[in-house]
Design a protein around this motif. Structure first.
Motif, PDB file in Angstrom:
ATOM      1  N   THR A  76       0.833  -1.204   0.000  1.00 16.68           N
ATOM      2  CA  THR A  76       0.000   0.000   0.000  1.00 16.68           C
ATOM      3  C   THR A  76       0.866   1.252   0.000  1.00 16.68           C
ATOM      4  O   THR A  76       0.618   2.205  -0.747  1.00 16.68           O
ATOM      5  CB  THR A  76      -0.926   0.000   1.233  1.00 16.68           C
ATOM      6  OG1 THR A  76      -1.725  -1.182   1.223  1.00 16.68           O
ATOM      7  CG2 THR A  76      -1.820   1.222   1.261  1.00 16.68           C
ATOM      8  N   THR A  77       1.891   1.240   0.843  1.00 16.92           N
ATOM      9  CA  THR A  77       2.791   2.386   0.941  1.00 16.92           C
ATOM     10  C   THR A  77       3.520   2.637  -0.373  1.00 16.92           C
ATOM     11  O   THR A  77       3.630   3.782  -0.826  1.00 16.92           O
ATOM     12  CB  THR A  77       3.829   2.142   2.062  1.00 16.92           C
ATOM     13  OG1 THR A  77       3.141   1.923   3.291  1.00 16.92           O
ATOM     14  CG2 THR A  77       4.769   3.327   2.205  1.00 16.92           C
TER      15      THR A  77
ATOM     16  N   PRO B 190      -4.002   9.107  -1.210  1.00 16.97           N
ATOM     17  CA  PRO B 190      -4.793   8.738  -2.398  1.00 16.97           C
ATOM     18  C   PRO B 190      -6.136   9.448  -2.421  1.00 16.97           C
ATOM     19  O   PRO B 190      -6.738   9.702  -1.386  1.00 16.97           O
ATOM     20  CB  PRO B 190      -4.972   7.222  -2.224  1.00 16.97           C
ATOM     21  CG  PRO B 190      -4.843   6.975  -0.759  1.00 16.97           C
ATOM     22  CD  PRO B 190      -3.867   7.999  -0.253  1.00 16.97           C
ATOM     23  N   ARG B 191      -6.590   9.759  -3.623  1.00 15.91           N
ATOM     24  CA  ARG B 191      -7.874  10.443  -3.778  1.00 15.91           C
ATOM     25  C   ARG B 191      -9.018   9.467  -4.019  1.00 15.91           C
ATOM     26  O   ARG B 191     -10.190   9.830  -3.887  1.00 15.91           O
ATOM     27  CB  ARG B 191      -7.797  11.435  -4.944  1.00 15.91           C
ATOM     28  CG  ARG B 191      -6.801  12.564  -4.699  1.00 15.91           C
ATOM     29  CD  ARG B 191      -6.753  13.528  -5.878  1.00 15.91           C
ATOM     30  NE  ARG B 191      -5.807  14.608  -5.659  1.00 15.91           N
ATOM     31  CZ  ARG B 191      -5.546  15.570  -6.532  1.00 15.91           C
ATOM     32  NH1 ARG B 191      -6.182  15.576  -7.708  1.00 15.91           N
ATOM     33  NH2 ARG B 191      -4.666  16.514  -6.260  1.00 15.91           N
ATOM     34  N   GLN B 192      -8.677   8.244  -4.401  1.00 16.15           N
ATOM     35  CA  GLN B 192      -9.727   7.258  -4.681  1.00 16.15           C
ATOM     36  C   GLN B 192     -10.365   6.770  -3.381  1.00 16.15           C
ATOM     37  O   GLN B 192      -9.728   6.767  -2.323  1.00 16.15           O
ATOM     38  CB  GLN B 192      -9.127   6.052  -5.416  1.00 16.15           C
ATOM     39  CG  GLN B 192      -8.525   6.387  -6.775  1.00 16.15           C
ATOM     40  CD  GLN B 192      -7.609   5.275  -7.235  1.00 16.15           C
ATOM     41  OE1 GLN B 192      -6.413   5.322  -7.001  1.00 16.15           O
ATOM     42  NE2 GLN B 192      -8.183   4.258  -7.877  1.00 16.15           N
TER      43      GLN B 192
ATOM     44  N   GLU C 189     -12.054   1.223  -3.855  1.00 13.15           N
ATOM     45  CA  GLU C 189     -11.376   1.099  -5.140  1.00 13.15           C
ATOM     46  C   GLU C 189      -9.901   0.717  -4.945  1.00 13.15           C
ATOM     47  O   GLU C 189      -9.361  -0.104  -5.695  1.00 13.15           O
ATOM     48  CB  GLU C 189     -11.467   2.420  -5.916  1.00 13.15           C
ATOM     49  CG  GLU C 189     -12.844   2.728  -6.463  1.00 13.15           C
ATOM     50  CD  GLU C 189     -12.849   3.987  -7.307  1.00 13.15           C
ATOM     51  OE1 GLU C 189     -11.746   4.429  -7.721  1.00 13.15           O
ATOM     52  OE2 GLU C 189     -13.944   4.544  -7.543  1.00 13.15           O
ATOM     53  N   LEU C 190      -9.273   1.317  -3.946  1.00  9.14           N
ATOM     54  CA  LEU C 190      -7.863   1.017  -3.668  1.00  9.14           C
ATOM     55  C   LEU C 190      -7.701  -0.438  -3.237  1.00  9.14           C
ATOM     56  O   LEU C 190      -6.744  -1.109  -3.638  1.00  9.14           O
ATOM     57  CB  LEU C 190      -7.337   1.960  -2.588  1.00  9.14           C
ATOM     58  CG  LEU C 190      -7.265   3.441  -2.983  1.00  9.14           C
ATOM     59  CD1 LEU C 190      -7.061   4.311  -1.754  1.00  9.14           C
ATOM     60  CD2 LEU C 190      -6.140   3.667  -3.979  1.00  9.14           C
ATOM     61  N   ALA C 191      -8.637  -0.916  -2.424  1.00  5.88           N
ATOM     62  CA  ALA C 191      -8.591  -2.314  -1.988  1.00  5.88           C
ATOM     63  C   ALA C 191      -8.770  -3.253  -3.182  1.00  5.88           C
ATOM     64  O   ALA C 191      -8.076  -4.266  -3.304  1.00  5.88           O
ATOM     65  CB  ALA C 191      -9.669  -2.572  -0.939  1.00  5.88           C
TER      66      ALA C 191
ATOM     67  N   VAL D  87      -7.687  -7.159  -2.500  1.00  3.21           N
ATOM     68  CA  VAL D  87      -7.950  -7.548  -1.104  1.00  3.21           C
ATOM     69  C   VAL D  87      -9.293  -6.972  -0.678  1.00  3.21           C
ATOM     70  O   VAL D  87      -9.855  -6.099  -1.344  1.00  3.21           O
ATOM     71  CB  VAL D  87      -6.831  -7.042  -0.160  1.00  3.21           C
ATOM     72  CG1 VAL D  87      -5.493  -7.644  -0.556  1.00  3.21           C
ATOM     73  CG2 VAL D  87      -6.748  -5.517  -0.155  1.00  3.21           C
ATOM     74  N   SER D  88      -9.778  -7.441   0.467  1.00  2.61           N
ATOM     75  CA  SER D  88     -11.039  -6.924   0.988  1.00  2.61           C
ATOM     76  C   SER D  88     -10.816  -5.535   1.595  1.00  2.61           C
ATOM     77  O   SER D  88      -9.693  -5.176   1.956  1.00  2.61           O
ATOM     78  CB  SER D  88     -11.595  -7.862   2.063  1.00  2.61           C
ATOM     79  OG  SER D  88     -10.762  -7.841   3.210  1.00  2.61           O
TER      80      SER D  88
END
Length: 344
Positions: free
Chosen positions: A301-302, A310-312, A316-318, A323-324
C-alpha cells in the motif's frame, strides 16, 4: 466450650476458616505496607484519619502486634475501606495472602521498569546515532587527522588516542552496542505496553511494525527534510532517532544526518531508495502468519501511494490490490500507526 472460650482459643479460631485467615492477612498486609513506606504506627493512624476513619496509634499497635494467644484487635468495615483507600488497592485485595501482595508489588515495579526502560531506549538510540556519526567521520582520513591533532594538543598520548579511535571504528564494538539496544527493545515489547502485562481477553497483542517506521522515515527523508530549512532538520531527525535505529536505516542515512548536523544540506535520494527497497522486500516476502500478511500488504500500500494521500475511495484502492476493504483498512492502520499513537 462457651462462645467466649471459642473466641479466645486460637486453635478453634483457626478452624473457623476464612474469617480468621482473612483478618490475619489484613494485619500482615498493614504491617507490610507500613514497612515498605517507612511509616510508623502514628503515621499509619494519621493516614487513616485523613482518609475519613479517625484512628489512634494504639489501635494500629493492637492490630499489627498479636497478643500472646495469637489474637488481634478486630478490624471494622469502615477501617478496611479506609485501609484500601490509603494503600491504593482494591478492597478485595486487602485480605489476600501476603504472596499476592508481594506479586502485586513486583508487578508495580515491573510497570515502572517498563516505563523507564522505554525512556532508556530513546536515550540509547540517540547514543547509537551519535556513535554512528563518529564512525562516519573517523572513516575520513582528514577528519581522523584533525581529531588526532586535537587530542595531541590536549596532551593525550598517541597510543591512547589511537586506541580510542580504533574502538569507535571497531565493527565488533558497534555490533555489540546495537545488539544491546535490540535486546532491550525486545524485552520491553515482551513486557507489554507499560500499563498491563497481559492483553485484553481475546485480543492478541500487536507486534511492532517495521513498516510503520519505514513509512515515517520515508515521509521524513522524501518530503520533510528537502522542504525544511537546514537549521531545523537536525531537530526533525532527533525525534525520529528511535525509528532510524529500529529500522536499521542509520548506516544509510548517516551521511545525510551528519551533513545537516554540521549545517549543510545533503541529497536524500539514496535514503529514500533504501527505504523503498526495504518496503519491496517486505511486500514480496512469504508471510508466516496473518500479522506478516498485513505487514506485507501495508508495504504494498505504501509503495503504491509513494507517500501521497490517495484520492480514490478505499473500496477502489482495496480492489486494485485484490484484497477486501477490511484487510486494506487494517493494513493502513499498521502502516500509519505512528500517527495514531502519537509516536514521535
Amino acid at each position: 466450650m462457651s462462645i467466649a472460650e471459642k473466641r479466645s482459643d486460637p486453635d478453634q479460631t483457626n478452624q473457623s476458616g476464612t474469617r480468621s485467615l482473612s483478618e490475619e492477612n489484613v494485619a500482615l498486609r498493614i504491617a507490610w505496607e507500613m514497612r515498605r513506606r517507612g511509616w510508623s504506627q502514628e503515621r499509619m493512624a494519621q493516614e487513616l484519619t485523613h482518609a475519613g476513619c479517625p484512628t489512634h496509634q494504639s489501635a494500629i499497635s493492637k492490630i499489627v502486634n498479636p497478643k500472646p494467644d495469637g489474637s488481634r484487635r478486630a478490624i471494622s468495615v469502615d477501617e478496611a475501606i479506609a485501609l484500601a483507600r490509603v494503600f491504593g488497592i482494591a478492597l478485595e485485595e486487602l485480605p489476600l495472602p501476603m504472596d499476592d501482595a508481594e506479586g502485586r508489588d513486583l508487578h508495580d515495579l515491573s510497570r515502572t521498569v517498563t516505563h523507564e526502560g522505554r525512556n532508556a531506549t530513546e536515550q540509547y538510540a540517540h547514543f547509537l546515532l551519535a556513535w554512528a556519526r563518529l564512525r562516519h567521520r573517523l572513516a575520513q582520513e582528514q577528519s581522523r587527522a584533525a581529531y588526532e591533532g586535537f587530542l595531541a594538543q590536549r596532551r593525550v598520548e598517541a597510543d591512547t588516542a589511537e586506541q580510542a579511535i580504533a574502538f569507535w571504528r571497531d565493527t565488533d564494538s558497534w555490533r555489540a552496542a546495537t545488539a544491546g539496544y535490540e535486546t532491550l527493545h525486545r524485552i520491553l515489547q515482551a513486557m507489554g505496553d507499560g500499563r498491563d502485562l497481559t492483553p485484553p481477553a481475546g485480543e492478541a497483542r500487536r507486534r511492532h511494525s517495521v513498516v510503520a517506521d519505514l513509512v515515517r522515515l520515508r515521509e521524513l527523508f522524501a518530503t520533510k527534510i528537502p522542504s525544511t530549512p537546514v537549521r531545523v532538520v537536525p531537530d526533525l531527525i532527533y525525534h525520529a532517532t528511535e525509528a532510524l535505529i529500529r529500522a536499521g536505516i542509520q548506516e544509510t542515512a548517516i551521511g545525510v544526518i551528519d551533513a545537516y548536523d554540521r549545517g549543510t544540506a545533503h541529497p536524500t535520494d539514496s535514503v529514500v531508495e533504501e527505504i523503498d527497497r526495504r518496503l519491496r522486500q517486505i511486500s514480496d516476502q512469504e508471510p508466516e502468519d496473518r500479522q506478516d500478511y498485513l505487514e506485507s500488504l501495508a508495504a504494498r500500500t505504501t509503495l503504491n501511494h509513494r507517500g501521497r494521500q490517495p484520492r480514490q475511495p478505499p473500496e477502489e484502492l482495496a480492489a486494485e490490490l485484490g484484497v477486501s476493504i477490511e484487510e486494506y483498512q487494517e493494513a493502513r492502520k499498521i502502516a500509519y500507526v505512528h500517527r495514531e499513537t502519537g509516536m514521535r
